[in-house]
Design a protein around this motif. Structure first.
Motif, short mmCIF file in Angstrom:
data_model
loop_
_atom_site.label_atom_id
_atom_site.label_comp_id
_atom_site.label_asym_id
_atom_site.label_seq_id
_atom_site.Cartn_x
_atom_site.Cartn_y
_atom_site.Cartn_z
N LEU A 124 -1.33 -2.27 2.71
CA LEU A 124 -1.72 -0.93 3.16
C LEU A 124 -2.70 -0.28 2.20
O LEU A 124 -3.67 0.34 2.60
CB LEU A 124 -0.46 -0.05 3.33
CG LEU A 124 0.49 -0.49 4.46
CD1 LEU A 124 1.72 0.38 4.48
CD2 LEU A 124 -0.23 -0.44 5.80
N THR A 125 -2.43 -0.43 0.89
CA THR A 125 -3.31 0.19 -0.10
C THR A 125 -4.62 -0.58 -0.26
O THR A 125 -5.70 0.00 -0.28
CB THR A 125 -2.58 0.29 -1.46
OG1 THR A 125 -1.43 1.10 -1.28
CG2 THR A 125 -3.49 0.93 -2.50
N PHE A 126 -4.49 -1.91 -0.35
CA PHE A 126 -5.68 -2.73 -0.64
C PHE A 126 -6.65 -2.71 0.54
O PHE A 126 -7.87 -2.76 0.35
CB PHE A 126 -5.28 -4.17 -0.95
CG PHE A 126 -4.66 -4.35 -2.32
CD1 PHE A 126 -4.13 -3.28 -3.02
CD2 PHE A 126 -4.62 -5.61 -2.92
CE1 PHE A 126 -3.56 -3.44 -4.27
CE2 PHE A 126 -4.06 -5.78 -4.17
CZ PHE A 126 -3.53 -4.70 -4.85
N ARG A 128 -7.36 -0.29 2.54
CA ARG A 128 -8.16 0.92 2.50
C ARG A 128 -9.27 0.82 1.46
O ARG A 128 -10.31 1.41 1.58
CB ARG A 128 -7.25 2.12 2.18
CG ARG A 128 -7.51 3.30 3.08
CD ARG A 128 -6.50 4.38 2.87
NE ARG A 128 -5.52 4.06 1.85
CZ ARG A 128 -4.62 4.91 1.41
NH1 ARG A 128 -4.58 6.12 1.90
NH2 ARG A 128 -3.74 4.57 0.50
N TYR C 34 1.87 2.55 -7.28
CA TYR C 34 1.17 3.43 -6.33
C TYR C 34 1.30 2.90 -4.91
O TYR C 34 1.66 3.67 -4.00
CB TYR C 34 -0.30 3.62 -6.73
CG TYR C 34 -1.07 4.31 -5.64
CD1 TYR C 34 -0.86 5.67 -5.38
CD2 TYR C 34 -1.93 3.61 -4.80
CE1 TYR C 34 -1.51 6.30 -4.33
CE2 TYR C 34 -2.59 4.23 -3.75
CZ TYR C 34 -2.38 5.58 -3.52
OH TYR C 34 -3.00 6.19 -2.47
N PRO C 35 1.04 1.61 -4.64
CA PRO C 35 1.23 1.12 -3.27
C PRO C 35 2.64 1.34 -2.73
O PRO C 35 2.80 1.64 -1.55
CB PRO C 35 0.91 -0.37 -3.39
CG PRO C 35 -0.04 -0.46 -4.52
CD PRO C 35 0.40 0.60 -5.50
N ASN C 38 2.90 4.96 -1.84
CA ASN C 38 2.08 5.13 -0.65
C ASN C 38 2.82 4.64 0.59
O ASN C 38 2.78 5.27 1.66
CB ASN C 38 0.79 4.36 -0.87
CG ASN C 38 -0.13 4.46 0.33
OD1 ASN C 38 -0.42 5.56 0.79
ND2 ASN C 38 -0.57 3.32 0.83
N ARG C 42 3.79 6.81 3.84
CA ARG C 42 3.39 6.45 5.19
C ARG C 42 4.59 6.43 6.14
O ARG C 42 4.46 6.74 7.33
CB ARG C 42 2.71 5.09 5.17
CG ARG C 42 2.02 4.75 6.46
CD ARG C 42 1.42 3.37 6.35
NE ARG C 42 0.04 3.41 5.94
CZ ARG C 42 -0.97 3.53 6.79
NH1 ARG C 42 -0.74 3.68 8.06
NH2 ARG C 42 -2.21 3.52 6.36
N MET C 246 4.10 -5.50 11.37
CA MET C 246 2.82 -5.39 10.67
C MET C 246 1.72 -6.14 11.40
O MET C 246 0.65 -5.60 11.65
CB MET C 246 2.93 -5.96 9.25
CG MET C 246 3.56 -5.06 8.23
SD MET C 246 2.63 -3.56 7.91
CE MET C 246 1.20 -4.20 7.06
N TRP C 252 2.31 0.06 11.65
CA TRP C 252 2.42 0.06 10.20
C TRP C 252 3.39 1.10 9.66
O TRP C 252 4.05 0.89 8.66
CB TRP C 252 1.03 0.27 9.58
CG TRP C 252 0.13 -0.90 9.84
CD1 TRP C 252 0.46 -2.05 10.47
CD2 TRP C 252 -1.24 -1.01 9.48
NE1 TRP C 252 -0.61 -2.89 10.53
CE2 TRP C 252 -1.68 -2.28 9.92
CE3 TRP C 252 -2.15 -0.17 8.82
CZ2 TRP C 252 -2.98 -2.72 9.74
CZ3 TRP C 252 -3.45 -0.61 8.63
CH2 TRP C 252 -3.86 -1.87 9.08
#
Lengths: 264, 365, 287
Positions: A124-126, A128, C34-35, C38, C42, C246, C252
């Motif tokens: 999800l982060t990568f 973006r 951080y991910p 995140n 979400r 996914m 997601w």
């Protein structure tokens, strides 16, 4: 000395354990004979023998591209993870730091979090940031997964090293860096090499995060295997698997042997 | 060999040093002066702060308060690698990946000496510790005693004025330890070094030192020549830690400037020298007397029964039971006047008042 | 080995230590923590704060079934690996010389082999014309080839196989550390083989049993590869459900919520049993 006759119980235990071990090992190694089949489709035992599926593997551009990509990622991961992990281990073992418990929990976290969670979060982060399907993205991901193992391995080595050696170097007039490069580093090199080998294998074998981070064209060997296992039973998969297994076992066995010879 | 002689020793001066590790007070107001060329031992049980003190002089710990000076220069916060003091570590800390010559040459290399100068000095150092010809071996190929001598050579090859030793002989067996004690002492005199020697072995400290500082719980209990410590221990702790001592507890019944009379718990009146402040009539006291100063006879003293007879070659030890709870040990030559006494005999125990020392009970640990 | 820790002094200064730690710390914060944060975000903001995904996970019978199945499979795999792993660890700990090396190799080689390859082996073994079906027909136990792949039974077998080394090694290391004097002392005091095991060896090995069981349970909960290949879409577990949401359904936010729930359960287990679970021991056998 006279040997005592083994009791019935211990014979039964041995037989049981022998069976378990056989069941443990055989499915692991079964890909090797499967890859040597001369047949068109996978089966066991093969009806004829041939190396043709290795030829197929090596002449298939897609397999080779995935393999080279995996090797590239693994090599870069090894370098980055070993350097970062060794620095961190040095700080943890030989540094004047507070809150070691927290630092350890922080460092080991990637080992504890299920890989599927890591994979989804990173994807999800990568995605973006445009990092999916890139060398940089994979190296970041695999370095993070390998770091706990590197830190644990190197710090175990450093804990075994008498801190008086570094103190002696300082006492004899060496600077911090001289003491590190002349004494600490050469003496912990075996541990650092082991850690590097771990990092390499972790990256090469990693399948879940790689599955999610791979793009349509840029994919690792494990992602390619995963896809093909799902919809084809071509023996070329067995050949690729065999190569992966052989590399992993060779590297890990080398580590184990090296470790034993050092321990002795 | 003359090349290894530097400027001789330098005085080490420690003033009011304090150090805490978390909630543990490792050193509490320690002051100490070692003269140039003096052999000073730091003696104490583990956890007494002796190693911490040594680490501070070497620069591996910085005191919370107080100062450390070497040769008149304040080095309290000087980094370890600029202090120029030799150190022999407990397990020698020889670099296992370097040969003996490389180990000894290490401090010279760090000081940027020319190669030729280096090898001649290494040769000299090897000769000094009688290991010439061993330069190409690895430390792991040497015996414990040889490793010890390499550590010694490495610690003096750069001509430091001060040598610190942290229980350097603890890992050796008894015979070798005694031989090394002589060798270390010889080397110290030869080079004129100031030596600070950490040990928990009181016999070793008595044998080797010019002076001994006895540490306990982060404080110095007493500093003095070996004879002073043995004959005039300043506290019950020192009396107990150095040599063997009978401790008898009771209450003070009579006191003047020099002598103190104590009524023992198990009955019996005894006398000894006042050895510390804090004694007053009616307060608890502990009387210490060495077994070799205890005399047995039939006329004077407190009465008891011989409970045990322990023969150890040259010496004979007799345990005399006084009342229900007290036992006094008496030691003499095994061919002395008490040789024919046996278990069960009635006997009277006495000593010269100047051979016994009385401490207040509160000072006991 | 920890005795060196007691020697203080001569350490790198706090500033130097921070500098040494910071590259790793920055990488972990940016690329890992951080991910994860995140992901949590979400699952909760869509775009307003709502628990709708979590309600869905716990509300719909299909998902509840998958949750229960995951717990059930993780539990059964833990029991199977314990039953099979303990005797192996016991024999391994008692051996010496080349025999010990052989048994160790039998345990380590699977561990060093990618789980992907081992799951693949089970796919081949259990397929319609695979060796298992051939054997069953050869023995006359069945007429038609059985559908083995993508069944719960197949998944249990494959996962037990893949995770067995994680049970053997912690038990082995605890057994190995038991002084050989203890069983001897027990024998000297009159205990027989069984009594020695029952009253001395077994109780002393319990820390290893707990560590291994917990390790296998936690790994099973979040296992992806084997359930994906051997379990397939018919035998979904949490991890494969996440994967499906996914990659196939592109949902997601819901996938994030399931992943967050899995993460929470895992962390709770690790935190609750952190004394039992000796994670740092796993360093020796990574892979």
């Amino acid at each position: 000395m006279r040997a005592r006759a083994p009791s019935l119980g211990s014979v039964a235990l041995w037989a049981l354990v022998g069976t378990i071990l056989a069941v443990l090992v055989l499915p692991t190694l079964i890909v090797v004979p499967m890859s040597l089949t001369g047949d068109q489709y996978l089966g066991f035992p093969p009806r004829s023998w041939s190396l043709k599926w290795y030829t197929a593997y090596f002449s298939d551009a897609e397999w080779i591209r995935a393999t080279l990509f995996s090797l590239e990622i693994a090599a870069l991961t090894t370098v980055v993870a070993t350097i970062l992990g060794t620095c961190a281990a040095l700080a943890i073992v030989r540094g004047d730091v507070k809150g070691l418990g927290w630092i350890n929990a922080f460092t080991l976290a990637p080992m504890i979090v299920p890989h599927i969670v890591v994979a989804v979060a990173m994807y999800l982060t990568f995605a973006r940031l445009g990092l999916t399907g890139t060398v940089l993205g994979f190296v970041i991901a695999h370095t993070i997964l390998a770091l706990p193992y590197v830190v644990l391995t190197v710090s175990a080595t450093l804990y075994r090293l008498d801190p008086a050696l570094e103190m002696a170097a300082l006492n004899l007039g060496a600077s911090r860096l001289q003491a590190f490069f002349q004494v600490t580093l050469p003496l912990s090199l075996p541990g650092i090499a082991t850690a590097a080998a771990f990092a390499f294998i972790i990256s090469l074998d990693e399948a879940v995060v790689s599955f999610f981070l791979s793009g349509v064209h840029v994919k690792t060997l494990t992602r390619k295997l995963f896809e093909d296992i799902d919809y084809s039973l071509s023996p070329v998969i067995a050949s690729a698997s065999t190569l992966l297994v052989v590399v992993s076992i060779a590297v890990m066995a080398a580590i184990e042997l090296a470790r034993r010879s050092v321990k002795r | 060999m003359a090349e290894l002689k530097g400027a001789g020793g330098a005085p080490v001066s420690i003033a009011a040093v304090e150090k805490r590790f978390g909630s543990v007070a490792a050193l509490q107001g320690v002051s100490l002066d070692a003269g140039a060329g003096e052999f000073l031992s730091l003696l104490g049980p583990s956890g007494s702060g002796k190693t911490t003190l040594l680490m501070m002089i070497a620069g591996f710990e910085i005191p919370d308060r107080g100062t450390i000076a070497i040769g008149g220069r304040d080095v309290t916060e000087l980094p370890a690698n600029q202090r120029n003091v030799g150190m022999v570590f407990q397990r020698y800390a020889l670099f296992p990946h370097m040969t003996v010559a490389e180990n000894i040459g290490f401090p010279l290399r760090m000081r940027g000496l020319a190669r030729s100068e280096m090898s001649s000095r290494v040769e000299d150092a090897l000769k000094l510790v009688r290991l010439d010809g061993y330069g190409t071996r690895l430390p792991s190929q040497l015996s414990g005693g040889q490793q010890q001598r390499v550590a010694l050579a490495r610690a003096v090859v750069f001509r430091p004025p001060v040598l610190l030793m942290d229980e350097p002989l603890a890992a050796l067996d008894k015979k070798l330890r005694q031989a090394m004690q002589l060798e270390v002492r010889h080397l110290q005199r030869e080079l004129g070094l100031t030596v600070l020697y950490v040990t928990h072995d009181q016999e070793e400290a008595l044998t080797m030192s010019d002076r001994i500082a006895v540490l306990n719980d982060g404080r110095i209990e007493q500093i003095g020549r070996p004879e002073e410590l043995y004959e005039m221990p300043a506290s019950a702790f020192v009396a107990d830690f150095i040599g063997e001592t009978n401790f008898l507890s009771g209450d003070v019944v009579g006191l003047d400037a020099r002598e103190c009379r104590v009524l023992l718990d198990g009955d019996g009146l005894v006398t000894g020298r006042v050895a510390a402040d804090g004694l007053a009539a009616g307060t608890g006291a502990r009387l210490a007397v060495r077994p070799d100063r205890v005399r047995l006879g039939n006329a004077e003293g407190i009465e008891g029964t011989i409970a045990e007879r322990i023969y150890s070659g040259a010496m004979l030890m007799l345990a005399v039971r006084i009342g229900e709870t007290t036992t006094i040990m008496a030691r003499g030559p095994s061919n002395g006047p008490d040789a024919d006494r046996s278990v069960g005999d009635r006997v009277r125990v006495s000593w010269k008042p100047e051979d016994a020392r009385v401490y207040p009970a509160a000072a006991e640990r | 080995m920890t005795r060196w820790r007691q020697v203080r002094g001569g350490r790198w200064s706090p500033l130097a230590a921070m500098l040494l730690l910071s590259p790793m710390a920055l990488l972990l914060i940016a690329g890992f923590f951080y991910p994860l944060v995140n992901l949590l975000g979400r699952s909760l903001w869509t775009p307003e704060f709502s628990l709708v995904h979590y309600e869905r996970l716990l509300g719909e019978p299909l998902y509840l079934l998958i949750l229960m199945r995951t717990l059930w499979i993780a539990g059964v795999v833990s029991v199977f690996t314990l039953l099979l792993g303990y005797p192996v660890a016991l024999v391994m700990a008692r051996l010496g010389g080349w025999k010990a090396a052989l048994v160790a190799a039998c345990v380590l080689v699977p561990l060093w082999t990618s789980a992907l390859v081992r799951s693949y082996a089970w796919v081949v073994l259990l397929q319609r014309n695979g060796i298992v079906n051939d054997t069953l027909r050869g023995l006359g136990l069945t007429e038609q080839p059985l559908r083995l792949i993508h069944t719960e039974g197949a998944l249990l077998v494959a996962m037990t196989h893949v995770l067995l080394p994680f049970m053997v090694l912690p038990i082995y290391s605890v057994l190995r550390a038991i002084s050989t004097d203890l069983p001897r002392a027990a024998a000297n005091l009159g205990a027989g083989t069984w009594s020695i095991f029952r009253h001395v060896t077994l109780p002393l090995s319990l820390p290893g049993v707990f560590a291994g069981t917990l390790m296998v349970f936690i790994l099973s909960l979040g296992f992806y590869i084997t359930p994906a290949l051997v379990g397939g879409p018919r035998t979904l577990m949490i991890a494969t459900l996440i994967g499906q949401q996914m990659t196939e359904l592109l949902n997601w936010s819901f996938a994030s919520a399931i992943a967050a729930a899995l993460l929470a359960v895992t962390l709770l287990l690790v935190a609750a049993f952190r004394r039992v679970l000796r994670i740092d021991q796993m360093a020796g056998h990574a892979g």
